[in-house]
Write an enzyme that holds these catalytic residues in place. Structure first.
Site, PDB file in Angstrom:
ATOM      1  N   GLY A  10      83.463 -30.061 -16.722  1.00 20.49           N
ATOM      2  CA  GLY A  10      82.085 -30.517 -16.531  1.00 20.49           C
ATOM      3  C   GLY A  10      81.925 -31.997 -16.819  1.00 20.49           C
ATOM      4  O   GLY A  10      82.314 -32.468 -17.878  1.00 20.49           O
ATOM      5  N   GLY A  12      78.988 -33.618 -16.924  1.00 22.58           N
ATOM      6  CA  GLY A  12      77.610 -33.929 -17.312  1.00 22.58           C
ATOM      7  C   GLY A  12      77.598 -34.737 -18.597  1.00 22.58           C
ATOM      8  O   GLY A  12      78.603 -35.348 -18.977  1.00 22.58           O
ATOM      9  N   PHE A  13      76.481 -34.733 -19.295  1.00 19.06           N
ATOM     10  CA  PHE A  13      76.368 -35.532 -20.509  1.00 19.06           C
ATOM     11  C   PHE A  13      77.387 -35.119 -21.569  1.00 19.06           C
ATOM     12  O   PHE A  13      78.004 -35.959 -22.206  1.00 19.06           O
ATOM     13  CB  PHE A  13      74.953 -35.421 -21.079  1.00 19.06           C
ATOM     14  CG  PHE A  13      73.952 -36.198 -20.295  1.00 19.06           C
ATOM     15  CD1 PHE A  13      73.904 -37.580 -20.399  1.00 19.06           C
ATOM     16  CD2 PHE A  13      73.073 -35.567 -19.445  1.00 19.06           C
ATOM     17  CE1 PHE A  13      72.999 -38.316 -19.677  1.00 19.06           C
ATOM     18  CE2 PHE A  13      72.162 -36.295 -18.696  1.00 19.06           C
ATOM     19  CZ  PHE A  13      72.118 -37.671 -18.814  1.00 19.06           C
ATOM     20  N   GLY A  14      77.562 -33.789 -21.753  1.00 23.93           N
ATOM     21  CA  GLY A  14      78.470 -33.316 -22.786  1.00 23.93           C
ATOM     22  C   GLY A  14      79.917 -33.673 -22.478  1.00 23.93           C
ATOM     23  O   GLY A  14      80.620 -34.256 -23.304  1.00 23.93           O
ATOM     24  N   GLU A 169      56.689 -32.261 -14.892  1.00 23.59           N
ATOM     25  CA  GLU A 169      56.989 -33.499 -14.188  1.00 23.59           C
ATOM     26  C   GLU A 169      56.899 -33.320 -12.673  1.00 23.59           C
ATOM     27  O   GLU A 169      56.329 -34.157 -11.967  1.00 23.59           O
ATOM     28  CB  GLU A 169      58.369 -34.006 -14.619  1.00 23.59           C
ATOM     29  CG  GLU A 169      58.321 -34.541 -16.043  1.00 23.59           C
ATOM     30  CD  GLU A 169      59.672 -34.823 -16.677  1.00 23.59           C
ATOM     31  OE1 GLU A 169      59.715 -35.575 -17.654  1.00 23.59           O
ATOM     32  OE2 GLU A 169      60.688 -34.274 -16.207  1.00 23.59           O
ATOM     33  N   ASP A 303      74.366 -27.267 -22.818  1.00 25.36           N
ATOM     34  CA  ASP A 303      73.513 -26.130 -22.481  1.00 25.36           C
ATOM     35  C   ASP A 303      74.237 -24.788 -22.530  1.00 25.36           C
ATOM     36  O   ASP A 303      73.601 -23.740 -22.620  1.00 25.36           O
ATOM     37  CB  ASP A 303      72.947 -26.294 -21.053  1.00 25.36           C
ATOM     38  CG  ASP A 303      71.940 -27.416 -20.973  1.00 25.36           C
ATOM     39  OD1 ASP A 303      71.752 -28.119 -21.982  1.00 25.36           O
ATOM     40  OD2 ASP A 303      71.338 -27.594 -19.899  1.00 25.36           O
ATOM     41  N   GLN A 319      70.289 -34.842 -25.291  1.00 29.45           N
ATOM     42  CA  GLN A 319      70.699 -35.216 -26.633  1.00 29.45           C
ATOM     43  C   GLN A 319      71.625 -34.179 -27.248  1.00 29.45           C
ATOM     44  O   GLN A 319      72.615 -34.520 -27.887  1.00 29.45           O
ATOM     45  CB  GLN A 319      69.462 -35.401 -27.525  1.00 29.45           C
ATOM     46  CG  GLN A 319      68.917 -36.801 -27.495  1.00 29.45           C
ATOM     47  CD  GLN A 319      69.984 -37.833 -27.807  1.00 29.45           C
ATOM     48  OE1 GLN A 319      70.785 -37.678 -28.719  1.00 29.45           O
ATOM     49  NE2 GLN A 319      70.024 -38.881 -27.002  1.00 29.45           N
TER      50      GLN A 319
END
Lengths: 444, 444
Positions: A10, A12-14, A169, A303, A319
């Site tokens: 992955g 993503g952010f992690g 949003e 997540d 975060q």
């Protein structure tokens, strides 16, 4: 002897944070993702609503890691993990690891009704965002062609399911599109007649924020012609609208040609292959150091991990993923050096959600803000976190432009147009239509 | 009495110019296009090669005409024209007109082999550009995974068919992507080993320019690792490459996984429904005033019109379409006022083609330029013609950024990834690969 091989699933952010945090460690890193780009997911709704371009919020993973000599990137789909043999099964081979960081995230949950996804797309990838953008702007085109007032209203009615940050949003932006962006573009319809319904099963919007901020958000949504319907559960979705159940048990049908899904959490199916206990949403119940039970060499972050800190669950936000990825990297470095494992400590830096032009809510520790100041804060923080100077700079300009002009630059309809209402409706609304005589439009 | 109804088919340069030139005329205008956006086609190759975003070069037609009170926009697919009844058949109805301007353009011709289009996409729409972008960047990913040197070379070999301006621009950009953009991003392949072949049936590149500029362009392409093969006709295209025939009749196969098509001209099929004489490419042989024989109320402008001025055919470029659209509008205004019809006069403002970073060729009247000055000229002119300030401003910045950093911001692979080579190839190229031990990658 070869250096230990760290496989990260992955980008993503992690995953990306873990990879970068291992830049100077004595390891070889392979980052696996089925996409070639890292996605700044918090701004994905801006692509769906035509304010930003895909490449403003996505960046090639290879480019992020180009200068990191110990890392390589593999475009591949991870299908399963065998923690005993220490291999990851890819779509076309296997990859052995010494350490594994699983950061494949989560997607929306249709609560067992996966067939709803055709009628109510979620928002997780660039493709999702472009599909939503296509549907939203095509709905106005269809309304412009539609003669029947009820059918026209259904084209101008947008339902957003789920009033978490993404839903709020999306709904706020949809309201603004009708009120400002498209106000002058059509002749037979009045785009400001748009109706946006934000449907939420819980008693209030933005459940993760304080009630005061929820109320502020609702007021701000109201000013954008968004109707908030709490205590309302979706029981069916089809091409023509949704069926909902109210708190008192009554059922009601809402006719709407555009339904967007922003509810529920479903973990990446990779979690199941680890053979360890999962929570109700399919997330991995990790140990205190984010490793999995019995396999200290396997970490789950972001997540996909179900973990708690200070008695509260760590939320599924950027975060959490960033801090988790950094922690996993730190544990690997500790193992290889003389350090010791330590439990993961989540530092809540606050929550933010934007409702639209100059309006947002922010909760930072005990303090809460709403209105222009919160929006400014949201803006600065999101710009700051975007990877790569170019993106930061262009996004800033795109927003400055949108803000000054009420315009949205990226409102292209690409892909298949599909069936629109027959054109005999044109000119039906006398007030805005051009004089109909001499341009007889007749159905075949 | 209602004002005359002018229907314009196509929102490209010709149609949009005609619509705007009728802003103050006593007519009602309906512009029909099957897309919601006007496309600045000369820069489409920049989207295909990831330098620009789709919305940098596309703009909603509604927004262009939002302030023009006598114009409306219809998203619809025109299927045929009946000049006797004066109606346009749409996908779902009919539209009557008093005046008709047909500006639906042309596409590439596969010379009767339409099945080649699957293997060799052309470049006419945003979707085409994104498909080409996807193929180009996926080819590098596939090469990174491929173990067999010959198969790897086929992934790094790009064939562009047709050496007109589009072909030259695509080939130049493809060369630069390997040399600069991706140079550092991969571990097992060296992207600078990329081979770009520009295949042209005629004896030289850029047939519309002077021989001197053709030679300059060839030299500039060579510096970008582009091999130009003139007098070479494509006789077959499949998923693995192309078969070509050389001037001496010999045939040769070129193994290449990415083939792009930039050859031939085929007029929009709408032309045939007019029932008037067409030329070999299916274009309408128009009268001197751009109307069609026997129907002074129907005009054909842009790439769809076959017309000559000063004994030379008017080229199928933006300038031809813009001037044609303006002329058609002027004739309609003349009919409705006291003016008289006049023949169309084409003013050649010059031709430009860019080869890459700081290199272009320009031919303006009798003068010709190449190198940095021509590139600067190309840049200024293209910025100037882009519709809408926002686009102009952002494109300028995107280019400034690309130029300074050798980067291309939009290199996202979206859509289906599809089949890539099995991953057992990784690490085969010892020189650039990470140490293979400890990360056993085995095919299943």
């Amino acid at each position: 002897m070869a250096q230990p091989h760290v496989v990260i699933l992955g980008g993503g952010f992690g995953g990306l944070t873990a990879a970068r945090a291992l830049a100077k460690a004595p390891v070889r890193v392979t980052l696996v993702d089925r996409r070639n780009h890292h996605l700044f997911q918090p701004l994905l709704y801006q692509v769906a609503t035509a304010a930003l371009n895909p490449s403003d919020i996505a960046y090639p993973i290879r480019a992020v890691l180009a200068k990191q000599a110990n890392a390589r990137v593999l475009l591949a789909d991870a299908r399963g993990i065998d923690p005993v043999r220490r291999v990851v099964t890819l779509d076309d081979g296997e990859l052995a690891y010494d350490y594994l960081v699983v950061a494949t995230g989560a997607t929306h949950s249709y609560f067992g009704h996966d067939d709803w996804s055709t009628h109510a797309p979620g928002l997780k990838s660039i493709e999702d965002a472009l599909e939503i953008r296509r549907r939203v702007f095509l709905a106005y085109e269809a309304a412009e062609r539609e003669a029947d007032p009820a059918a026209q209203a259904a084209w101008l009615r947008f339902v957003v399911v789920g009033a978490g940050p993404t839903g709020v949003e999306l709904a706020g932006a949809l309201g603004e599109i009708g009120l400002h962006t498209l106000a002058k573009d059509f002749r037979t319809i009045d785009p400001t007649r748009v109706e946006v319904l934000l449907v939420e099963g819980n008693p209030r919007v933005l459940g993760g924020f304080t009630p005061k901020l929820g109320t502020a958000a609702e007021a701000s949504l109201g000013r954008r012609h968004v109707t908030v319907r709490c205590n309302t559960k979706v029981t069916a979705v089809d091409a023509g609208g949704v069926e909902v159940q109210l708190a008192d048990g009554r059922r009601e049908r809402i006719e709407a040609r555009t339904v967007l899904w922003a509810a529920g959490v479903k973990a990446s199916p990779l979690a199941a292959s680890l053979g360890v206990p999962l929570d109700g949403a399919g997330r991995v119940k990790v140990e205190g150091d984010l490793s999995i039970p019995g396999h200290p060499e396997v970490f789950v972050v972001g997540d996909l991990a179900a973990c708690a800190f200070d008695g509260k669950p760590v939320p599924g936000v950027c975060q959490g993923a960033i801090q988790g990825g950094r922690h996993a990297a730190r544990m690997i470095r500790a193992d290889l050096g003389s350090g010791k494992r330590a439990p993961f400590r989540y530092k809540d830096k606050g929550s933010l959600a934007t409702i639209g032009r100059a309006s947002a809510v922010a909760q930072i520790g005990a303090r809460s803000h709403h209105g222009f100041f919160a929006w400014l804060l949201w803006w600065v923080i999101h710009i700051f976190y975007l990877i790569g100077f170019k993106n930061r700079f262009f996004v800033m300009l795109s927003w400055a432009w949108s803000w000054l002009t009420f315009q949205r630059g990226a409102r292209l309809i690409t892909g298949e147009v599909g069936a629109l209402p027959a054109i005999h409706g044109i000119g039906a609304d006398g007030a805005r239509a051009l004089p109909p005589a001499g341009e007889t439009i007749s159905p075949r």
